[in-house]
Design a protein around this motif. Sequence first.
Motif, PDB file in Angstrom:
ATOM      1  N   PRO A 171       0.892  -1.126  -0.004  1.00 21.84           N
ATOM      2  CA  PRO A 171      -0.204  -0.121  -0.175  1.00 21.84           C
ATOM      3  C   PRO A 171       0.955   1.186  -0.002  1.00 21.84           C
ATOM      4  CG  PRO A 171      -0.879  -1.489   1.578  1.00 21.84           C
ATOM      5  CD  PRO A 171       0.329  -2.010   1.072  1.00 21.84           C
ATOM      6  N   LYS A 172       2.128   1.270   0.532  1.00 19.51           N
ATOM      7  CA  LYS A 172       2.793   2.394   0.474  1.00 19.51           C
ATOM      8  C   LYS A 172       3.463   2.759  -0.974  1.00 19.51           C
ATOM      9  CE  LYS A 172       3.930   2.158   5.400  1.00 19.51           C
ATOM     10  NZ  LYS A 172       4.940   1.955   6.396  1.00 19.51           N
ATOM     11  N   GLU A 173       3.495   1.678  -1.861  1.00 18.04           N
ATOM     12  CA  GLU A 173       3.932   1.923  -3.015  1.00 18.04           C
ATOM     13  C   GLU A 173       2.947   1.479  -4.141  1.00 18.04           C
ATOM     14  OE1 GLU A 173       8.610   1.367  -2.052  1.00 18.04           O
ATOM     15  OE2 GLU A 173       7.924   0.315  -4.009  1.00 18.04           O
ATOM     16  N   PRO A 174       1.622   1.839  -4.159  1.00 19.48           N
ATOM     17  CA  PRO A 174       0.594   1.569  -4.850  1.00 19.48           C
ATOM     18  C   PRO A 174       0.773   1.295  -6.507  1.00 19.48           C
ATOM     19  CG  PRO A 174       0.222   3.656  -4.159  1.00 19.48           C
ATOM     20  CD  PRO A 174       1.497   3.249  -3.786  1.00 19.48           C
ATOM     21  N   ARG A 175       0.310   0.261  -6.910  1.00 16.28           N
ATOM     22  CA  ARG A 175       0.214   0.035  -8.410  1.00 16.28           C
ATOM     23  C   ARG A 175      -1.089   0.922  -8.969  1.00 16.28           C
ATOM     24  NH1 ARG A 175       0.333  -6.123 -10.347  1.00 16.28           N
ATOM     25  NH2 ARG A 175      -1.185  -6.162  -8.592  1.00 16.28           N
ATOM     26  N   TYR A 176      -2.071   0.627  -8.351  1.00 19.08           N
ATOM     27  CA  TYR A 176      -3.276   1.260  -8.829  1.00 19.08           C
ATOM     28  C   TYR A 176      -3.887   2.531  -8.359  1.00 19.08           C
ATOM     29  CZ  TYR A 176      -3.481  -3.967 -10.134  1.00 19.08           C
ATOM     30  OH  TYR A 176      -3.416  -5.062 -10.727  1.00 19.08           O
ATOM     31  N   LEU A 177      -4.221   2.469  -6.899  1.00 17.90           N
ATOM     32  CA  LEU A 177      -4.851   3.563  -6.442  1.00 17.90           C
ATOM     33  C   LEU A 177      -3.827   4.538  -6.246  1.00 17.90           C
ATOM     34  CD1 LEU A 177      -7.138   4.976  -5.567  1.00 17.90           C
ATOM     35  CD2 LEU A 177      -7.315   3.477  -3.357  1.00 17.90           C
ATOM     36  N   LYS A 178      -3.600   5.922  -6.875  1.00 15.00           N
ATOM     37  CA  LYS A 178      -2.503   6.729  -6.641  1.00 15.00           C
ATOM     38  C   LYS A 178      -3.036   7.984  -6.142  1.00 15.00           C
ATOM     39  CE  LYS A 178       0.628   4.403  -9.162  1.00 15.00           C
ATOM     40  NZ  LYS A 178       1.867   4.189  -9.194  1.00 15.00           N
ATOM     41  N   VAL A 179      -2.400   8.685  -5.163  1.00 14.71           N
ATOM     42  CA  VAL A 179      -2.702   9.941  -4.930  1.00 14.71           C
ATOM     43  C   VAL A 179      -1.855  11.170  -5.707  1.00 14.71           C
ATOM     44  CG1 VAL A 179      -0.500  10.224  -3.132  1.00 14.71           C
ATOM     45  CG2 VAL A 179      -2.950  11.406  -2.835  1.00 14.71           C
ATOM     46  N   VAL A 180      -2.652  12.048  -5.867  1.00 12.54           N
ATOM     47  CA  VAL A 180      -2.138  13.299  -6.698  1.00 12.54           C
ATOM     48  C   VAL A 180      -2.010  14.270  -5.857  1.00 12.54           C
ATOM     49  CG1 VAL A 180      -2.252  14.733  -8.744  1.00 12.54           C
ATOM     50  CG2 VAL A 180      -3.124  12.323  -8.961  1.00 12.54           C
ATOM     51  N   TRP A 181      -0.849  14.618  -5.400  1.00 13.58           N
ATOM     52  CA  TRP A 181      -0.836  15.438  -4.129  1.00 13.58           C
ATOM     53  C   TRP A 181      -1.364  16.974  -4.302  1.00 13.58           C
ATOM     54  CZ3 TRP A 181      -0.038  13.184   0.086  1.00 13.58           C
ATOM     55  CH2 TRP A 181       0.539  11.865   0.209  1.00 13.58           C
ATOM     56  N   GLY A 182      -2.296  17.223  -3.230  1.00 14.67           N
ATOM     57  CA  GLY A 182      -2.843  18.650  -3.461  1.00 14.67           C
ATOM     58  C   GLY A 182      -4.043  18.473  -4.401  1.00 14.67           C
ATOM     59  N   VAL A 183      -4.397  17.417  -5.015  1.00 20.22           N
ATOM     60  CA  VAL A 183      -5.619  17.365  -6.283  1.00 20.22           C
ATOM     61  C   VAL A 183      -6.524  16.401  -5.315  1.00 20.22           C
ATOM     62  CG1 VAL A 183      -6.239  17.065  -8.350  1.00 20.22           C
ATOM     63  CG2 VAL A 183      -4.007  18.170  -7.694  1.00 20.22           C
ATOM     64  N   GLY A 184      -6.362  15.094  -5.629  1.00 21.94           N
ATOM     65  CA  GLY A 184      -7.274  13.825  -5.180  1.00 21.94           C
ATOM     66  C   GLY A 184      -6.560  12.688  -5.320  1.00 21.94           C
ATOM     67  N   TYR A 185      -7.464  11.752  -5.771  1.00 18.11           N
ATOM     68  CA  TYR A 185      -7.105  10.404  -6.288  1.00 18.11           C
ATOM     69  C   TYR A 185      -7.383  10.114  -7.526  1.00 18.11           C
ATOM     70  CZ  TYR A 185      -6.641  10.362  -0.930  1.00 18.11           C
ATOM     71  OH  TYR A 185      -6.409  10.447   0.293  1.00 18.11           O
ATOM     72  N   LYS A 186      -6.711   8.984  -8.069  1.00 17.17           N
ATOM     73  CA  LYS A 186      -7.175   8.308  -9.174  1.00 17.17           C
ATOM     74  C   LYS A 186      -6.539   6.845  -9.347  1.00 17.17           C
ATOM     75  CE  LYS A 186      -2.810   9.486 -11.929  1.00 17.17           C
ATOM     76  NZ  LYS A 186      -2.351   9.990 -13.111  1.00 17.17           N
ATOM     77  N   ILE A 187      -7.216   6.056 -10.437  1.00 22.23           N
ATOM     78  CA  ILE A 187      -6.758   4.781 -10.446  1.00 22.23           C
ATOM     79  C   ILE A 187      -5.720   5.056 -11.771  1.00 22.23           C
ATOM     80  CG2 ILE A 187      -7.291   2.643 -11.381  1.00 22.23           C
ATOM     81  CD1 ILE A 187      -7.795   2.549  -8.662  1.00 22.23           C
TER      82      ILE A 187
END
Length: 190
Positions: A171-187
């Motif tokens: 989970p600390k190095e995700p393949r799928y669920l990424k954070v876009v810092w200051g913006v949100g989340y994406k797959i």
Amino acid sequence: RPDLILLDRMLPDRPGEEWLRELRSDTKTADVPVIILTARGNESDRVAGLDAGADDYVVKPFNPLELTARVKSQLRRYTQLGNLNQQGSSQIYKCGGLMINDENKEVTVDGEPIKLTPIEYNILLLLVKNAGKVFSIDQIYEKIWNEDAIGADNTVAVHIRHIREKIEINPKEPRYLKVVWGVGYKIEKQ
């Protein structure tokens, strides 16, 4: 089921945003691309239209060739992301080794079944259906809980953490669920 909707923002019976919210809440049209056409072109109007769920926003007067290009672009994106891959009532969304069978409400990662709560499932489905698109915490909250996002940061963050713990190898190095810092989340698109 339409392939794309062109929606005027200023309609005589009610605002286009109300129609848009209704379209997004209906399972038959929830993921259909919507382009808003309007004479209201200031930045706050554009943001409000996109926040209401529009995929694009075109201000009148517009060049018909530009509108045609935007329609083609939305249709291309819609079909390439697999949102029209329905055969019968089967709805399967794939992103690398992550697969969601929406008909059976089953999630697998590399063939292994994953158990998610209904909220976790809905968040993951939203992100997978829109792979590559970044959703803010407020957008995720409003789409999943169908209410205004007031103080939603912790609620969404906790669910995202739980989803990551279930679908990611690390989970600390995700393949799928990424954070876009200051913006949100994406797959991440695979």
